[in-house]
Design an enzyme around this catalytic site. Sequence first.
Site, PDB file in Angstrom:
ATOM      1  N   ASP A   1       0.778  -1.178  -0.018  1.00 51.16           N
ATOM      2  CA  ASP A   1       0.100  -0.018   0.005  1.00 51.16           C
ATOM      3  C   ASP A   1       1.024   1.354   0.040  1.00 51.16           C
ATOM      4  OD1 ASP A   1      -2.253   1.830   0.483  1.00 51.16           O
ATOM      5  OD2 ASP A   1      -3.441  -0.120   0.987  1.00 51.16           O
TER       6      ASP A   1
ATOM      7  N   HIS B   1      -2.968   3.179  -4.742  1.00 48.22           N
ATOM      8  CA  HIS B   1      -2.352   2.837  -3.727  1.00 48.22           C
ATOM      9  C   HIS B   1      -0.817   2.376  -3.853  1.00 48.22           C
ATOM     10  CE1 HIS B   1      -5.649   3.363  -0.746  1.00 48.22           C
ATOM     11  NE2 HIS B   1      -6.245   2.653  -1.609  1.00 48.22           N
TER      12      HIS B   1
ATOM     13  N   GLU C   1      -9.834   2.529  -5.096  1.00 50.50           N
ATOM     14  CA  GLU C   1      -9.548   3.995  -4.667  1.00 50.50           C
ATOM     15  C   GLU C   1      -8.196   4.625  -5.525  1.00 50.50           C
ATOM     16  OE1 GLU C   1     -10.896   4.288   0.174  1.00 50.50           O
ATOM     17  OE2 GLU C   1      -9.120   3.178  -0.389  1.00 50.50           O
TER      18      GLU C   1
END
Length: 762
Positions: A197, A270, A334
Amino acid sequence: MKLMLLTGLFLATLFQSLFGQGKFNDIPAIIPMPVEYKTAAGLFAFSETTKIITADTVSKPAAELLNFYLKSVTGKNYEMLASTSAYANSIVFKIDSSVVVQPEGYQLNVSTQQIELLAHDAGGIINGIQTLRQLWQEAGNKSLTIAACAIKDYPRFAYRGMGLDVSRHMFPVSFIKKYIDLLALYKLNTFHWHLTDDQGWRIEIKKYPRLQTVAAFRSETIIGHKKQSPHRFDGKRYGGYYTQQEAKDIVQYAAQRNITVIPEIEMPGHALAALAAYPNLGCTGGPYKTATFWGVFEDVYCAGNDSTFIFLQNVLDEVMAIFPSPKIHIGGDECPKIRWEHCPKCQRRMKELNLKDEHDLQSYFVQRIERYLNSKGRNIIGWDEILEGGLAPNATVMSWRGEAGGIAAAKQQHDVIMTPESHFYFDYYQSLYAAEPIAAGGYTRLEKVYGYEPAATGLDSSLTHFIKGIEGQAWSEYFTSTSQAEYMIFPRMLALAEVAWSPAKGKNYDSFLKRLRQQQTMLKKLDVHAADVFDEINYSSVPTADGTVEVDLQSSLPGMEIRYTTDGSPPGMNSRLYKNTVAIHKTCVLNAILIKDKKPVKRVFHQTFTIHKAIGAGIILNNEGEARFNLLPATLVNGVEGTDRYNDMQWMGFAGKDVEVIVDLGSIKNISTVSMNFLNYHWQKMWAPQWVSILISLDGKQYKNIYTKQNFPISGINKLKAITSSKARYIKIVATNKGVIPVGEYGAGGKALLMIDEITVD
């Protein structure tokens, strides 16, 4: 003396006679609840002569695992034999898929002389062993007994998973193995390991050493909650990674316990940690820095750069060599598109492929990776954002933003794992008590986890078979230690395990709680720092038209009583006994305590109620709020102020919308103050209003402005208080939303949340 093995036909007949219609008597502390259970007379007692017998080679590794578990309790190694016959005081394992037809299913028969475990496959043997572990009782001198019984059991869902994020906070190998053991104990079969991440890359990739020396470390870590501004940092370098050998060892350890390890390598978003190590993989070329706080970042892998795909393919080659799982999780969630919108390479890619927008570009990215993994005999799992721009042909969708993504994927005949943030994110608070340690922000009680029904999605019954299972998520932003991680995950994971395994028609929360309380001893012996807050006092309240708040206090703890005070004094044994609702007529703090066996237990409950002239008043709103907060207008005049944790369902939230509230006091009254609260947490996309006006009216037609405010400087709760000396029946509050979050701010381009609570009139 020798006893012949029970034949499959005899055992099937035995279960039919024992279970009848599958009704339950007193179920012992087994979680998840078995499909069928029947008590019998007597006990099986382990002794020095107890033997473990395997009737086939498939059962042998599981038998060795049982011996390992037994030794951890008794200190003894039990004799193991390969035989088609059984002996007195023996445990017999046998694979027989003609009798146990359900994958991972088992049948367990415990008598005074023998324990017989018949299973569909090796996984079924493991699951049966976990039931034995929950059934045995220590009888002194490290000896064990198991009450005689007959059990028939198999899972409702094939996929039963728990995630663990090690990017934000990393955990030692010993804890990962402990975690896997606990998953196995409760019959979960998938460990989703979130390895990469923005805040750190945690798996060794030999071809790219900078992933170990750069991406695996961040310069410091945020202190406190992300919502607070300005951010504070600890100034300490943090990081590390798991070697490939450590990961292989964990995979093997899990496989021995019927658990598949699915790695997650995040893409295309990410990716900040990886970009810090290899800046050529980003759209701007950097420089980049491994993230030091939590959130979603605009710098992502460049989708127009072939070097990105070469890098990821090489990474995935090494990942696949470590993890034999049929599926590889590639994230896909995301991923802001702002860098792609301004990147010449990405725009050229879109033009060459005739892609209409950046969502199509993300679909291209995911599908290109999927084709590569498919060519290696693997499939992908991705978060529900991989639906954007078109779903990859063979992808499994993990639906986290509610159920809509899962439903959409199932309609396209794709497999789905349900993991809705609202029910299965265990980084959320599990209690609203002020003493709870810092958590992500939401509120998910144990009862809410248990109450989730994966099949109640509004999906056509002909498509429900695409829902393959469920998974809980353990995001580690606020898991600063292993004990804190355990506190947040347990016992909510046990509720998830029962939802995943047990028949829907047999679910009963009271039964689950009874078994859970009995499980506390086992969890303590396993050194699990589980939360023990599920029986504490909770409340609900209703404002009435006469200006009173009716408060209902509840606890699931059996045999208890509640004692309370409203005068500010601490509650105790001699305080007022709670019998029914408490009517609050004036501003006070309601304190309450649970009493059991003539002594106080659990934490003291506190709640402030503010009684004012608008309690229970009529409310008219011009816009509907966001469902994740509170949709009931009455919450604005219920006497309870929302906290800075904003998870108590006392706030109303409006995304990108202005707010107009009309409060009808019911009659003309003298008013001296009008107060209300607004939240201002830019790091949570919550923005105070640009301006607020308060107007009053006698007739609801002609309004007079009595107050305007444009400045809300506090990062947190901004309290607005208008002082006046007027008569009014109607009070109108007009608040202008920030609208679109400006460039340079967190969530730029998205809708700002306007958060309002408790309109107090005196």
